[in-house]
Scaffold this active site. Structure first.
Site, PDB file in Angstrom:
ATOM      1  N   GLY A   9       0.808  -1.215   0.000  1.00 16.41           N
ATOM      2  CA  GLY A   9       0.000   0.000   0.000  1.00 16.41           C
ATOM      3  C   GLY A   9       0.837   1.260   0.000  1.00 16.41           C
ATOM      4  N   ALA A  10       1.847   1.298  -0.880  1.00 16.72           N
ATOM      5  CA  ALA A  10       2.818   2.401  -0.848  1.00 16.72           C
ATOM      6  C   ALA A  10       2.804   3.256  -2.102  1.00 16.72           C
ATOM      7  CB  ALA A  10       4.224   1.845  -0.623  1.00 16.72           C
ATOM      8  N   ARG A  12       0.660   5.692  -3.070  1.00 13.75           N
ATOM      9  CA  ARG A  12       0.181   7.076  -2.990  1.00 13.75           C
ATOM     10  C   ARG A  12       1.341   7.949  -2.527  1.00 13.75           C
ATOM     11  NH1 ARG A  12      -5.329   7.804  -3.304  1.00 13.75           N
ATOM     12  NH2 ARG A  12      -6.577   5.906  -3.183  1.00 13.75           N
ATOM     13  N   GLY A  53      18.081   0.549  -7.017  1.00 20.78           N
ATOM     14  CA  GLY A  53      17.691  -0.839  -6.815  1.00 20.78           C
ATOM     15  C   GLY A  53      16.280  -1.034  -6.337  1.00 20.78           C
ATOM     16  N   ASN A  87       1.182  -2.453   5.379  1.00 18.20           N
ATOM     17  CA  ASN A  87       0.549  -1.137   5.486  1.00 18.20           C
ATOM     18  C   ASN A  87      -0.751  -1.037   4.696  1.00 18.20           C
ATOM     19  OD1 ASN A  87       0.574   1.960   5.830  1.00 18.20           O
ATOM     20  ND2 ASN A  87       0.662   1.724   3.616  1.00 18.20           N
ATOM     21  N   SER A 147      -3.884   0.906  13.873  1.00 18.35           N
ATOM     22  CA  SER A 147      -4.577   2.185  13.978  1.00 18.35           C
ATOM     23  C   SER A 147      -5.041   2.425  15.407  1.00 18.35           C
ATOM     24  CB  SER A 147      -5.800   2.202  13.052  1.00 18.35           C
ATOM     25  OG  SER A 147      -6.603   3.348  13.279  1.00 18.35           O
ATOM     26  N   TYR A 160     -13.195  -1.763   9.657  1.00 19.80           N
ATOM     27  CA  TYR A 160     -11.852  -1.186   9.689  1.00 19.80           C
ATOM     28  C   TYR A 160     -11.275  -1.261  11.100  1.00 19.80           C
ATOM     29  CZ  TYR A 160      -8.141   2.329   9.479  1.00 19.80           C
ATOM     30  OH  TYR A 160      -6.936   2.969   9.567  1.00 19.80           O
ATOM     31  N   ALA A 162     -12.117  -3.218  13.567  1.00 19.69           N
ATOM     32  CA  ALA A 162     -11.889  -4.615  13.952  1.00 19.69           C
ATOM     33  C   ALA A 162     -10.657  -5.180  13.249  1.00 19.69           C
ATOM     34  CB  ALA A 162     -13.116  -5.452  13.631  1.00 19.69           C
ATOM     35  N   LYS A 164      -8.010  -3.572  12.295  1.00 23.36           N
ATOM     36  CA  LYS A 164      -6.793  -3.001  12.872  1.00 23.36           C
ATOM     37  C   LYS A 164      -6.509  -3.592  14.249  1.00 23.36           C
ATOM     38  CE  LYS A 164      -5.585  -0.333   9.476  1.00 23.36           C
ATOM     39  NZ  LYS A 164      -4.325  -0.568   8.740  1.00 23.36           N
TER      40      LYS A 164
END
Length: 254
Positions: A9-10, A12, A53, A87, A147, A160, A162, A164
């Site tokens: 999830g990187a 953005r 790399g 993430n 979270s 969401y 639950a 986390k």
């Protein structure tokens, strides 16, 4: 020493995942930037990282088969993986008083698939990768990005919250199970963090109340969350295994 890092999830550029990728790249690590579907966005994040790399891996983590393929692609591109940062997450509204039963079920399934089950599946892939190395595991790091909502609850986003809470528990369970293999596992529990997805809330009618809930009078920057994750994945932080680190600026204490 350069290590190899997969951050899910990187893709953005203004998000927590991209900040985590940048924090690791800044210390000399090589990073696999995961994107769900937007390969171009992932490639842009990877291209902006310091050092060389880096790579991009793409796949929908709601699908267990694709989840395994994402890990295998990162492993192949980097020549191995030493650090896994789970993430990736979805955050979908669920008004229980008005939502239909079918929609309620669909949001629960999708949220748990992406937020919790994918983290568990990627952790399995990572651990097998480490244990199957010649000579066995020589250590590794897993960090779950949980979270504040996993503690205080999320009345409008119950799946969401639950999921986390489940990530926090998963980190603690794996920390105990994997300690004998010198694999340290921890979690962070961020509060409100300003990203492209949350900026509208902060600058809207709710913004005043959001800021009022924070003793410091501000919310987090993604780089602050990333700095904590980078410490947890460092060699110095092995003794933090099993920890869930609150990063909410004092907005929720428990």
């Amino acid at each position: 020493m350069s290590r190899r890092v997969l951050v899910t999830g990187a893709s953005r550029a203004d998000g927590i995942g991209a900040a985590i990728a940048a924090a690791h790249a800044a210390r000399g690590d090589r990073v696999a930037v995961h994107a769900r579907a937007d390969t171009a966005a992932g490639e842009a994040v990877a291209a902006a990282l310091p050092g060389t790399g880096h790579t991009t891996v793409t796949g929908d983590l709601a699908d267990p088969r694709r989840t395994r393929e994402v890990f295998e692609a990162a492993e192949a591109a980097l020549g191995g993986v030493d650090i896994l940062v789970n993430n990736s997450a979805v955050h979908r509204e669920q008004p229980i008083a008005t939502q239909s039963y079918d929609d309620w079920q669909e949001v629960w399934r999708h949220t748990l698939d992406v937020n919790l089950i994918a983290a568990a599946n990627l952790s399995w892939c990572f651990v097998r990768h480490l244990l199957d190395r010649p000579g066995g595991s020589t250590g590794g790091r897993i960090v779950m990005v949980g979270s504040r909502g996993g503690y205080r609850g999320e009345p409008d986003f119950p799946a969401y919250g639950a999921s986390k809470a489940g990530m926090h528990a998963l980190a603690q369970s794996l920390a105990v199970a994997l300690g004998p293999h010198r694999i340290a596992v921890a979690a962070v529990a961020p509060g409100f963090t300003v990203t492209g997805l949350t900026a509208e809330l902060l600058h809207g009618p709710e913004g005043k109340d959001i800021l009022a809930a924070h003793p410091l009078g501000r919310v987090a920057d993604p780089a602050e969350i990333a700095a904590a994750v980078a410490w947890l994945t460092s060699e110095e932080a092995e003794w933090a295994t099993g920890a869930v680190l609150d990063l909410n600026g004092g907005s929720y204490l428990h």
